[in-house]
Structures are given as structure tokens and as C-alpha cells.
Design an enzyme around this catalytic site. Structure first.
Site, short mmCIF file in Angstrom:
data_model
loop_
_atom_site.label_atom_id
_atom_site.label_comp_id
_atom_site.label_asym_id
_atom_site.label_seq_id
_atom_site.Cartn_x
_atom_site.Cartn_y
_atom_site.Cartn_z
CB SER A 102 -15.07 -1.27 10.46
OG SER A 102 -14.59 -0.32 9.66
CE LYS A 118 -3.34 5.19 -2.19
NZ LYS A 118 -4.62 5.72 -3.21
NE ARG A 133 -0.97 6.95 9.91
CZ ARG A 133 -1.66 5.72 9.43
NH1 ARG A 133 -2.92 5.64 9.48
NH2 ARG A 133 -0.76 4.68 8.85
CD GLU A 170 7.77 2.22 -1.02
OE1 GLU A 170 7.54 3.28 -1.68
OE2 GLU A 170 8.49 2.00 -0.04
CE1 TYR A 181 -3.79 2.36 0.59
CE2 TYR A 181 -2.81 2.92 2.41
CZ TYR A 181 -3.78 3.22 1.58
OH TYR A 181 -4.76 4.17 1.85
P1 NAD Z 1 -12.54 1.53 -0.25
O1 NAD Z 1 -12.11 -0.07 -0.23
O2 NAD Z 1 -14.06 1.62 0.44
O3 NAD Z 1 -12.63 1.86 -1.79
C1 NAD Z 1 -11.87 1.76 -2.60
C2 NAD Z 1 -12.66 1.24 -3.99
O4 NAD Z 1 -11.64 1.28 -5.04
C3 NAD Z 1 -13.42 0.23 -3.81
O5 NAD Z 1 -14.80 0.40 -4.11
C4 NAD Z 1 -12.84 -0.65 -4.78
O6 NAD Z 1 -13.55 -1.88 -5.38
C5 NAD Z 1 -11.99 0.16 -5.70
N1 NAD Z 1 -11.07 -0.55 -6.51
C6 NAD Z 1 -9.95 -1.07 -6.11
N2 NAD Z 1 -9.08 -1.30 -7.02
C7 NAD Z 1 -9.75 -0.98 -8.07
C8 NAD Z 1 -9.39 -1.20 -9.64
N3 NAD Z 1 -8.12 -1.81 -9.86
N4 NAD Z 1 -10.33 -0.79 -10.49
C9 NAD Z 1 -11.37 -0.19 -10.03
N5 NAD Z 1 -11.67 0.33 -8.68
C10 NAD Z 1 -10.96 -0.47 -7.85
O7 NAD Z 1 -11.66 2.42 0.69
P2 NAD Z 1 -11.77 3.97 0.93
O8 NAD Z 1 -11.51 3.88 2.56
O9 NAD Z 1 -13.02 4.46 0.37
O10 NAD Z 1 -10.44 4.51 0.33
C11 NAD Z 1 -10.67 5.14 -0.92
C12 NAD Z 1 -9.40 6.06 -1.28
O11 NAD Z 1 -8.72 6.87 -0.13
C13 NAD Z 1 -8.15 5.17 -1.56
O12 NAD Z 1 -7.50 5.39 -2.42
C14 NAD Z 1 -7.34 5.04 -0.28
O13 NAD Z 1 -6.11 4.66 -0.42
C15 NAD Z 1 -7.60 6.61 0.23
N6 NAD Z 1 -7.41 6.82 1.57
C16 NAD Z 1 -8.45 6.40 2.50
C17 NAD Z 1 -8.31 6.54 3.86
C18 NAD Z 1 -9.47 6.43 4.87
O14 NAD Z 1 -9.19 6.45 6.04
N7 NAD Z 1 -10.55 5.80 4.53
C19 NAD Z 1 -7.10 6.97 4.39
C20 NAD Z 1 -6.12 7.36 3.56
C21 NAD Z 1 -6.32 7.15 1.96
N1 UDP Z 2 -6.72 -1.63 15.70
C1 UDP Z 2 -7.09 -2.24 16.97
N2 UDP Z 2 -8.10 -3.24 17.10
C2 UDP Z 2 -8.56 -3.35 15.66
C3 UDP Z 2 -8.42 -2.82 14.64
C4 UDP Z 2 -7.16 -1.96 14.48
O1 UDP Z 2 -6.42 -1.83 17.81
O2 UDP Z 2 -9.77 -4.40 15.59
C5 UDP Z 2 -5.59 -0.88 15.56
C6 UDP Z 2 -4.56 -0.99 14.63
O3 UDP Z 2 -3.57 -2.08 15.13
C7 UDP Z 2 -3.97 0.28 14.56
C8 UDP Z 2 -4.94 1.37 14.61
O4 UDP Z 2 -6.24 0.56 15.48
O5 UDP Z 2 -2.91 0.51 15.46
C9 UDP Z 2 -5.82 1.84 13.21
O6 UDP Z 2 -6.17 0.58 12.51
P1 UDP Z 2 -6.69 0.69 11.00
O7 UDP Z 2 -6.67 -0.58 10.56
O8 UDP Z 2 -8.08 1.37 11.18
O9 UDP Z 2 -5.95 1.62 10.38
P2 UDP Z 2 -4.34 1.93 9.99
O10 UDP Z 2 -4.36 3.38 10.52
O11 UDP Z 2 -3.40 1.14 10.80
O12 UDP Z 2 -3.81 2.26 8.55
#
Ligand code: NAD
Ligand code: UDP
Length: 319
Positions: free
Chosen positions: A188, A148, A274, A146, A144
Site C-alpha cells: 500500500s 493468532k 519470510r 500471540e 498480533y
Molecule cells: P483487514 O484489516 O483489511 O481486515 C480485517 C477485518 O476484520 C476488518 O474489516 C476489521 O474491521 C475486522 N475486524 C477486526 N476486529 C473485529 C471484531 N472484533 N469484530 C468484527 N470485525 C472485526 O485485514 P486483512 O488483510 O483483510 O486480513 C484478514 C485476515 O487475514 C486477518 O485475520 C489477518 O490476520 C489474516 N492475514 C492477512 C494477511 C495479509 O497479508 N493480508 C496475512 C496474514 C494473515
Molecule cells: N516496509 C518498508 N516500507 C514501508 C512499509 C513497510 O520498508 O513503507 C517493510 C517492513 O519494514 C517489512 C516489510 O516491508 O520489512 C513488510 O511490511 P508490512 O508492514 O507490509 O508487513 P509485515 O510482513 O512486516 O507484517
């Protein structure tokens, strides 16, 4: 505007589609449904301003001319990207090139959804955009991180060599309705466990920290950034930091759950701290988050209750 959103059926992507359509744009949402769900787009199903195409953006594709490309496709939860490591690397690399090519051919603006994971296990705290990070390039999270970091480099290259008008948002932990119930992310897991009366699983001793941003705040920040001339990465996240143990207690408080807290092993390379430095976003976008963790969890509760109910019904039907 005619706008392409990749990852449209995902958590953040679906909320982004909602906002863009509400503001009058015509949106083409694409997704291969690897980690997303069509249910996240139900509300847009009969909207003439929205069109969905199921496709893999890691393969070249054509959706005609667009004015803006939002590249959000990528597995994002540690459980999902561990299960789909190669796909994750591909969507950040091939997927980014394919999406940047569409922007180049269309003369469209481009925004990449990047991540706080670019900072790895940070040694600078809070993290400003100028920090280059502390990333293990070969560990389990590297698929993930690398992916990004490559996506960011490719985005900057299309800006420098092809003059594409690019933007990069570094998203910090975001939560809210439509998070997948079983994606293993901390909010979640804790919400599901608390609402079902199961033990909350804290990994490690729970002293590691995260800073949680409610999804509507995140989308607002991203949209404001998308309308600027800023090309360098910009952090969008909530700067209020919680230990994971505090987060567990907050979930128990908001849900009124009597669940207990148990401790499980910490995953490899789990970042110890973070927290975004959002000084740049405040200055540039006049943006800061409005919804604190307790309020955001309350706003998410109904969604999680419904998701648990649907899962229960599906389990009963399968028996
Ligand atoms: P998510 O898994 O709910 O959504 C990602 C979507 O991308 C999914 O619907 C998946 O089916 C689709 N997808 C994956 N590979 C694909 C491909 N090759 N072609 C077409 N669709 C594809 O995750 P999210 O939390 O909604 O994340 C969305 C974006 O935001 C991601 O790029 C993620 O890296 C970035 N992001 C999210 C968070 C967060 O906390 N939610 C934090 C940092 C970055
Ligand atoms: N974590 C936890 N219990 C869980 C799921 C995650 O303690 O059931 C911790 C995980 O080890 C990390 C933080 O919660 O320290 C955030 O995890 P998440 O998977 O939500 O995202 P991350 O920020 O690590 O990408």
C-alpha cells in the site's frame, strides 16, 4: 451452504465473500469496521445471497444456524495492530471462542485465518508448517502474533475436545485491490508513494525479505483447503521471495514512476526473512500461485489510482 464470514468488510474477507457468493453460497458477513470499510462490499449490496451485520465478534453474538464459519476478523497490518493492540488480542482470543462456539452449536465446519507471523522472525528458511517459530511474546508485534498463536491453539482444542471440523490457513503477505491506502503495509505504501510521485520509504537497508501473494491466488488456496479433511495448519502464500528493496524497484518499474527511494529506521522485531514452504499445499490441494508480483501490481494499479483520487477529493472538500 449458509456461511458466516467474520472480517467481511476487510481486504481478504471481502474477496472471500465475493467468491463464496459467486459459487452460490448464502453469506452472512459480519464486521465492526475497525479496519475495514463498507465500500469493500458495495458490489454485494443488492445481492440476495449476501447479508451484512455490523457487530464486534469479540462479544458473544448469534446469527442463527450456519454450515461454515470463516474467522477472518482481526487487524492485520503492523500499523493497525499497533494502534489497536488490545482489540487485536481480544479478537484472536474471545473472538475465536465466540466463532468456534457458533461452529460447535451449528455442527458447522470452521476455518481460521492465521498468519506467517506465527513463525515470528524465523530461523528456519523457507518456513514449513512443522516449524514452531521464533516469536517475541512481549514485543510490539506480540499483540498480533500471540493472538493468532492462541487462536490456533483454541482451534486445535475445539477439534480435539469438541470434535469441531476445523481448518487453519497460515496466510503469507497478500496484496491486491481493496488493500487500505493508509494501512502502512509495504505494498500500500509503495504503490501510493509511487503513483503520487513521493519518495518510497524503505525501512532499514531493505535487505529483509517477504514473499507476496496476489489475493485471487490466496483465496483459491484458502477455498481448496476449506474443502479438505486437513486439520493442521497449512501455508498458503507465494514462495517467490523479494528483498524489500527489490520490491520497491518492482513497484517503480510497474508504475513507471520517477519517485526516489529513501531509507527510514527498521521497526522493532521486523522479521528478516519470510518465505512459505508450500510443499504441503501443492500436494494436498494441487494448488500453487499463478500471478507473479509484477502482474499482481499491474492488476492492482487501477484500484490504487482510484483510491488516491478519492482521497485527494476528500482532502480538497475538507479544506
Ligand atoms: P483487514 O484489516 O483489511 O481486515 C480485517 C477485518 O476484520 C476488518 O474489516 C476489521 O474491521 C475486522 N475486524 C477486526 N476486529 C473485529 C471484531 N472484533 N469484530 C468484527 N470485525 C472485526 O485485514 P486483512 O488483510 O483483510 O486480513 C484478514 C485476515 O487475514 C486477518 O485475520 C489477518 O490476520 C489474516 N492475514 C492477512 C494477511 C495479509 O497479508 N493480508 C496475512 C496474514 C494473515
Ligand atoms: N516496509 C518498508 N516500507 C514501508 C512499509 C513497510 O520498508 O513503507 C517493510 C517492513 O519494514 C517489512 C516489510 O516491508 O520489512 C513488510 O511490511 P508490512 O508492514 O507490509 O508487513 P509485515 O510482513 O512486516 O507484517
Amino acid at each position: 451452504m449458509r456461511v458466516l464470514v467474520t472480517g467481511a468488510a476487510g481486504f481478504v474477507g471481502s474477496h472471500l465473500c465475493d467468491r463464496l457468493v459467486a459459487e452460490g453460497d448464502s453469506v452472512i458477513g459480519v464486521d465492526n469496521l475497525l479496519t475495514g470499510r463498507l465500500e469493500n462490499l458495495e458490489q454485494l449490496q443488492n445481492n440476495a445471497k449476501f447479508e451484512f451485520q455490523q457487530l464486534d465478534v469479540s462479544e458473544p453474538f448469534d446469527i442463527g444456524r450456519v454450515d461454515y464459519v470463516f474467522h477472518f476478523a482481526s487487524p492485520a497490518s503492523p500499523v493497525d495492530y499497533s494502534n489497536h493492540g488490545i482489540e487485536t488480542l481480544k479478537v484472536g482470543s474471545y473472538g475465536s471462542v465466540n466463532c468456534l462456539e457458533i461452529a460447535k452449536k451449528s455442527g458447522a465446519k470452521y476455518l481460521l485465518a492465521s498468519t506467517s507471523e506465527c513463525y515470528g522472525d524465523p530461523t528456519v528458511h523457507p518456513q514449513p508448517e512443522s516449524y514452531w517459530g521464533n516469536v517475541n511474546p512481549i514485543g510490539p508485534r506480540s499483540v498480533y502474533d500471540e493472538s493468532k498463536r492462541f487462536a490456533e491453539a483454541m482451534t486445535m482444542a475445539y477439534l480435539r475436545y469438541h470434535k469441531v471440523d476445523t481448518h487453519i490457513v497460515r496466510i503469507f503477505n497478500t496484496y491486491g485491490p481493496r488493500l487500505q491506502l493508509n494501512d502502512g503495509r509495504v505494498i500500500s505504501n509503495f504503490m501510493k508513494q509511487a503513483l503520487r510521485g513521493d519518495d518510497l520509504t524503505v525501512y532499514g537497508d531493505g535487505s529483509q525479505t517477504r514473499s507476496f501473494c496476489y489475493v485471487s491466488d490466496e483465496i483459491e488456496g484458502i477455498l481448496r483447503l476449506s474443502r479438505t479433511d486437513e486439520h493442521l495448519p497449512t501455508n498458503i502464500g507465494n514462495p517467490v521471495e523479494f528483498t524489500i528493496l527489490d520490491c520497491a524497484h518492482k513497484v517503480l518499474e510497474v508504475t513507471g514512476s520517477k519517485s526516489r527511494i529513501t531509507f527510514e529506521p527498521l521497526p522493532v522485531d521486523d522479521p528478516k526473512q519470510r518465505r512459505p514452504d508450500i510443499g504441503k499445499a501443492k500436494r494436498l490441494l494441487n494448488w500453487e500461485p499463478k500471478i507473479d508480483l509484477a502482474a499482481g501490481l499491474r492488476l492492482s494499479m487501477e484500484y490504487f489510482e482510484r483510491a488516491i483520487e478519492l482521497e485527494r477529493k476528500a482532502e480538497t472538500a475538507a479544506v
